[in-house]
Design a protein around this motif. Sequence first.
Motif, PDB file in Angstrom:
ATOM      1  N   MET A   1       0.825  -1.182   0.000  1.00 37.32           N
ATOM      2  CA  MET A   1       0.000   0.000   0.000  1.00 37.32           C
ATOM      3  C   MET A   1       0.874   1.252   0.000  1.00 37.32           C
ATOM      4  SD  MET A   1      -3.043   1.074   0.034  1.00 37.32           S
ATOM      5  CE  MET A   1      -4.081   2.397   0.486  1.00 37.32           C
ATOM      6  N   GLY A   2       1.961   1.212   0.739  1.00 39.56           N
ATOM      7  CA  GLY A   2       2.841   2.370   0.793  1.00 39.56           C
ATOM      8  C   GLY A   2       3.487   2.672  -0.541  1.00 39.56           C
ATOM      9  N   ILE A   5       1.012   4.545  -2.724  1.00 46.04           N
ATOM     10  CA  ILE A   5       0.869   5.951  -2.317  1.00 46.04           C
ATOM     11  C   ILE A   5       2.073   6.765  -2.771  1.00 46.04           C
ATOM     12  CG2 ILE A   5       0.668   7.496  -0.332  1.00 46.04           C
ATOM     13  CD1 ILE A   5      -1.855   5.886  -0.838  1.00 46.04           C
ATOM     14  N   THR A   9       2.107   9.785  -5.471  1.00 45.18           N
ATOM     15  CA  THR A   9       2.640  11.097  -5.103  1.00 45.18           C
ATOM     16  C   THR A   9       3.672  11.577  -6.118  1.00 45.18           C
ATOM     17  OG1 THR A   9       2.286  10.566  -2.775  1.00 45.18           O
ATOM     18  CG2 THR A   9       3.774  12.383  -3.271  1.00 45.18           C
ATOM     19  N   LEU A  29      -2.020  14.014  -0.116  1.00 40.11           N
ATOM     20  CA  LEU A  29      -1.956  12.549  -0.137  1.00 40.11           C
ATOM     21  C   LEU A  29      -0.903  12.038   0.839  1.00 40.11           C
ATOM     22  CD1 LEU A  29      -3.083  10.039  -1.585  1.00 40.11           C
ATOM     23  CD2 LEU A  29      -1.232  10.285  -3.229  1.00 40.11           C
ATOM     24  N   LEU A  30       0.258  12.679   0.835  1.00 45.66           N
ATOM     25  CA  LEU A  30       1.304  12.285   1.785  1.00 45.66           C
ATOM     26  C   LEU A  30       0.877  12.532   3.230  1.00 45.66           C
ATOM     27  CD1 LEU A  30       4.641  13.387   0.094  1.00 45.66           C
ATOM     28  CD2 LEU A  30       3.828  11.079   0.561  1.00 45.66           C
ATOM     29  N   TYR A  33      -1.601   9.867   4.228  1.00 46.26           N
ATOM     30  CA  TYR A  33      -0.933   8.577   4.382  1.00 46.26           C
ATOM     31  C   TYR A  33      -0.153   8.505   5.684  1.00 46.26           C
ATOM     32  CZ  TYR A  33       2.443   4.845   3.756  1.00 46.26           C
ATOM     33  OH  TYR A  33       3.214   3.735   3.940  1.00 46.26           O
ATOM     34  N   PHE A  34       0.645   9.528   5.984  1.00 51.16           N
ATOM     35  CA  PHE A  34       1.441   9.495   7.205  1.00 51.16           C
ATOM     36  C   PHE A  34       0.580   9.682   8.460  1.00 51.16           C
ATOM     37  CE2 PHE A  34       5.070  10.451   4.366  1.00 51.16           C
ATOM     38  CZ  PHE A  34       5.838   9.375   4.724  1.00 51.16           C
ATOM     39  N   TYR A  36      -2.883   8.876   8.820  1.00 50.36           N
ATOM     40  CA  TYR A  36      -3.875   7.834   9.067  1.00 50.36           C
ATOM     41  C   TYR A  36      -3.494   6.474   8.502  1.00 50.36           C
ATOM     42  CZ  TYR A  36      -6.700  11.906  10.102  1.00 50.36           C
ATOM     43  OH  TYR A  36      -7.156  13.062  10.635  1.00 50.36           O
ATOM     44  N   GLY A  37      -2.805   6.430   7.397  1.00 54.24           N
ATOM     45  CA  GLY A  37      -2.524   5.170   6.730  1.00 54.24           C
ATOM     46  C   GLY A  37      -1.578   4.273   7.496  1.00 54.24           C
ATOM     47  N   ARG A  38      -0.482   4.805   7.956  1.00 56.24           N
ATOM     48  CA  ARG A  38       0.523   3.977   8.636  1.00 56.24           C
ATOM     49  C   ARG A  38       0.085   3.606  10.033  1.00 56.24           C
ATOM     50  NH1 ARG A  38       6.381   6.273   7.498  1.00 56.24           N
ATOM     51  NH2 ARG A  38       6.684   4.932   9.266  1.00 56.24           N
ATOM     52  N   SER A  41      -3.230   1.148  10.112  1.00 55.00           N
ATOM     53  CA  SER A  41      -3.022  -0.266   9.803  1.00 55.00           C
ATOM     54  C   SER A  41      -2.218  -0.955  10.898  1.00 55.00           C
ATOM     55  CB  SER A  41      -2.305  -0.415   8.463  1.00 55.00           C
ATOM     56  OG  SER A  41      -1.000   0.139   8.542  1.00 55.00           O
TER      57      SER A  41
END
Length: 97
Positions: A1-2, A5, A9, A29-30, A33-34, A36-38, A41
């Motif tokens: 997933m990373g 992203i 980007t 987007l970054l 991701y930083f 909520y995404g990391r 999960s």
Amino acid sequence: MGTLIISATVVLIIMGFNNSILWLGAAGLLYVYFRYGRTGSGTAASSSGSGGGAPAAGSSPASYRAYRQRRDQQAKWERRYRRERPLESRRQDRKGK
């Protein structure tokens, strides 16, 4: 997933040379991701407990617990084998030395 992203980007940054709004999209987007995404999960994977499958990267207590369970089960099987088959276990001990 990373990887997805990061590649999205990079594409937005490259396309942003013609349209500066895309630079803001890449930054957003970054940020998402930083933010909520990391962490999202990681907490969901570590709260899954001692289920089957591959352990998550940040869940060392769960993976250690699974390791201990496998090790204890293997030791129990080996003790049972030695108790039920003493001659075979002695032969294997001589072979291993």
